[in-house]
Design a protein around this motif. Structure first.
Motif, PDB file in Angstrom:
ATOM      1  N   LEU A   5       0.839  -1.207   0.000  1.00  0.00           N
ATOM      2  CA  LEU A   5       0.000   0.000   0.000  1.00  0.00           C
ATOM      3  C   LEU A   5       0.871   1.252   0.000  1.00  0.00           C
ATOM      4  O   LEU A   5       0.573   2.236  -0.686  1.00  0.00           O
ATOM      5  CB  LEU A   5      -0.939   0.013   1.207  1.00  0.00           C
ATOM      6  N   ALA A  10       0.078   5.105  -0.362  1.00  0.00           N
ATOM      7  CA  ALA A  10      -0.462   5.434   0.969  1.00  0.00           C
ATOM      8  C   ALA A  10       0.453   6.461   1.630  1.00  0.00           C
ATOM      9  O   ALA A  10       1.676   6.400   1.491  1.00  0.00           O
ATOM     10  CB  ALA A  10      -0.564   4.172   1.830  1.00  0.00           C
ATOM     11  N   ASP A  66      -8.435   5.861   5.742  1.00  0.00           N
ATOM     12  CA  ASP A  66      -9.107   5.605   4.459  1.00  0.00           C
ATOM     13  C   ASP A  66      -9.186   4.121   4.135  1.00  0.00           C
ATOM     14  O   ASP A  66     -10.056   3.682   3.394  1.00  0.00           O
ATOM     15  CB  ASP A  66      -8.336   6.286   3.315  1.00  0.00           C
ATOM     16  N   ILE A  67      -8.216   3.370   4.654  1.00  0.00           N
ATOM     17  CA  ILE A  67      -8.105   1.945   4.300  1.00  0.00           C
ATOM     18  C   ILE A  67      -7.889   1.159   5.591  1.00  0.00           C
ATOM     19  O   ILE A  67      -7.072   1.564   6.429  1.00  0.00           O
ATOM     20  CB  ILE A  67      -6.881   1.709   3.376  1.00  0.00           C
ATOM     21  N   GLY A 118     -14.294   5.058   2.099  1.00  0.00           N
ATOM     22  CA  GLY A 118     -13.130   4.274   2.514  1.00  0.00           C
ATOM     23  C   GLY A 118     -13.224   2.854   2.000  1.00  0.00           C
ATOM     24  O   GLY A 118     -14.194   2.475   1.331  1.00  0.00           O
ATOM     25  N   SER A 119     -12.199   2.078   2.303  1.00  0.00           N
ATOM     26  CA  SER A 119     -12.170   0.674   1.891  1.00  0.00           C
ATOM     27  C   SER A 119     -11.739  -0.181   3.077  1.00  0.00           C
ATOM     28  O   SER A 119     -10.698   0.067   3.680  1.00  0.00           O
ATOM     29  CB  SER A 119     -11.183   0.483   0.724  1.00  0.00           C
ATOM     30  N   ALA A 213      -8.043  -1.842  -2.044  1.00  0.00           N
ATOM     31  CA  ALA A 213      -7.915  -0.568  -1.321  1.00  0.00           C
ATOM     32  C   ALA A 213      -8.114   0.632  -2.236  1.00  0.00           C
ATOM     33  O   ALA A 213      -8.485   1.705  -1.778  1.00  0.00           O
ATOM     34  CB  ALA A 213      -6.534  -0.489  -0.663  1.00  0.00           C
ATOM     35  N   SER A 214      -7.885   0.428  -3.530  1.00  0.00           N
ATOM     36  CA  SER A 214      -7.789   1.588  -4.430  1.00  0.00           C
ATOM     37  C   SER A 214      -9.035   1.754  -5.294  1.00  0.00           C
ATOM     38  O   SER A 214      -9.927   0.899  -5.319  1.00  0.00           O
ATOM     39  CB  SER A 214      -6.572   1.409  -5.344  1.00  0.00           C
TER      40      SER A 214
END
Ligand SMILES: NC(=O)c1ccc[n+]([C@@H]2O[C@H](COP(=O)([O-])OP(=O)(O)OC[C@H]3O[C@@H](n4cnc5c(N)ncnc54)[C@H](O)[C@@H]3O)[C@@H](O)[C@H]2O)c1
Length: 234
Positions: A5, A10, A66-67, A118-119, A213-214
């Motif tokens: 990440l 990130a 966010d993740i 978010g993820s 995540a993206s």
């Protein structure tokens, strides 16, 4: 996965784990290889109050979350169901299932308040949909089935907040989880049961983590994606 990440952009990483020595070492190594801020926070995922407090510290130290990758987990292998101690059974579910929920809940509260989406990524297992053998591990198998269903439930509930929730279901991976004397002999059997003929390397989940995540997975939520060397095809 944290390393991947960071390589994908990130801006900062928080590592949460109950083991201080491992957490400190991993944070120092990740910071030196990636150059971004990496902070370790000692927390037991069974402790909801402590998690809420840690996530508040994370947002103040490093910025918005966010993740999230829910990776903390334990396995009790080679325990026959008829002799499984009830306290052990409950403890495993508390870590693997309730712990993942509490971390997700604490982070989602921040995400919802920040209105930035978010993820959230869960780690289930092939054990959630197949009874692995020869080792008896009914609590682990049940916990991973529950994790996958929990993730789908949260995907539905939090989609209106632009929070995507997905699950990676690994096959047998060559990590510390499986480095136990009793499991060594069984690894040959696991490899034989896997079309690719081997255990996965820890970094072979990285691409999936970055994908989920993206924005590359912008329309993917409630999915459970296998990364198992083909184990599930038999
Ligand atoms: N290794 C595999 O073959 C495999 C296969 C499928 C799924 N998984 C899942 O992937 C995830 C990661 O497993 P891994 O192989 O990296 O195992 P690992 O043992 O290397 O890492 C798990 C981490 O969870 C931490 N942890 C345990 N209990 C905790 C608690 N109460 N609070 C906070 N942290 C705690 C441990 O300290 C450890 O660092 C787990 O959920 C596991 O079930 C692993």
């Amino acid at each position: 996965m944290a390393q991947a990440l960071a390589e994908a952009g990130a801006e900062a990483i928080a590592l949460l784990d109950v083991k201080q020595d491992l957490g400190d070492a991993a944070a120092a190594e990740l910071h030196s290889t990636t150059g971004i801020p990496v902070q370790y926070y000692k927390v037991d995922v069974r402790d909801g109050d402590a998690i809420a407090e840690v996530i508040a510290r994370v947002t103040s130290d490093l910025g918005a979350v966010d993740i999230v990758i829910n990776s903390a987990g334990v396995v009790d292998s080679n325990i026959k169901a008829e002799t499984y101690d009830a306290a052990m059974f409950r403890k495993l579910l508390d870590i693997n299932l309730t712990g993942s929920f509490l971390v997700s809940q604490a982070c989602a509260r921040h995400m919802i308040a920040a209105r930035n989406g978010g993820s959230i990524i869960f780690l289930s297992s092939i054990a959630g949909s197949r009874v692995l053998h020869p080792q008896q591990q009914c609590a682990y198998n049940a916990s991973k089935a529950a994790v996958a269903q929990l993730a789908r439930s949260l995907a539905a509930e939090w989609a209106p907040h632009s929070i995507r929730v997905n699950t990676i279901a690994p096959g047998y991976m060559d990590t510390a989880l499986n480095r136990e004397a009793l499991l060594e002999a069984q690894k040959k059997h696991w490899s034989a049961m896997t079309p690719m003929g081997r255990l996965g390397k820890p970094d072979e989940l990285n691409g999936l983590a970055v994908f989920l995540a993206s924005d590359a997975s912008g329309f993917v939520t409630g999915a459970e994606i296998l990364a198992d060397g083909g184990y599930a095809v038999y």
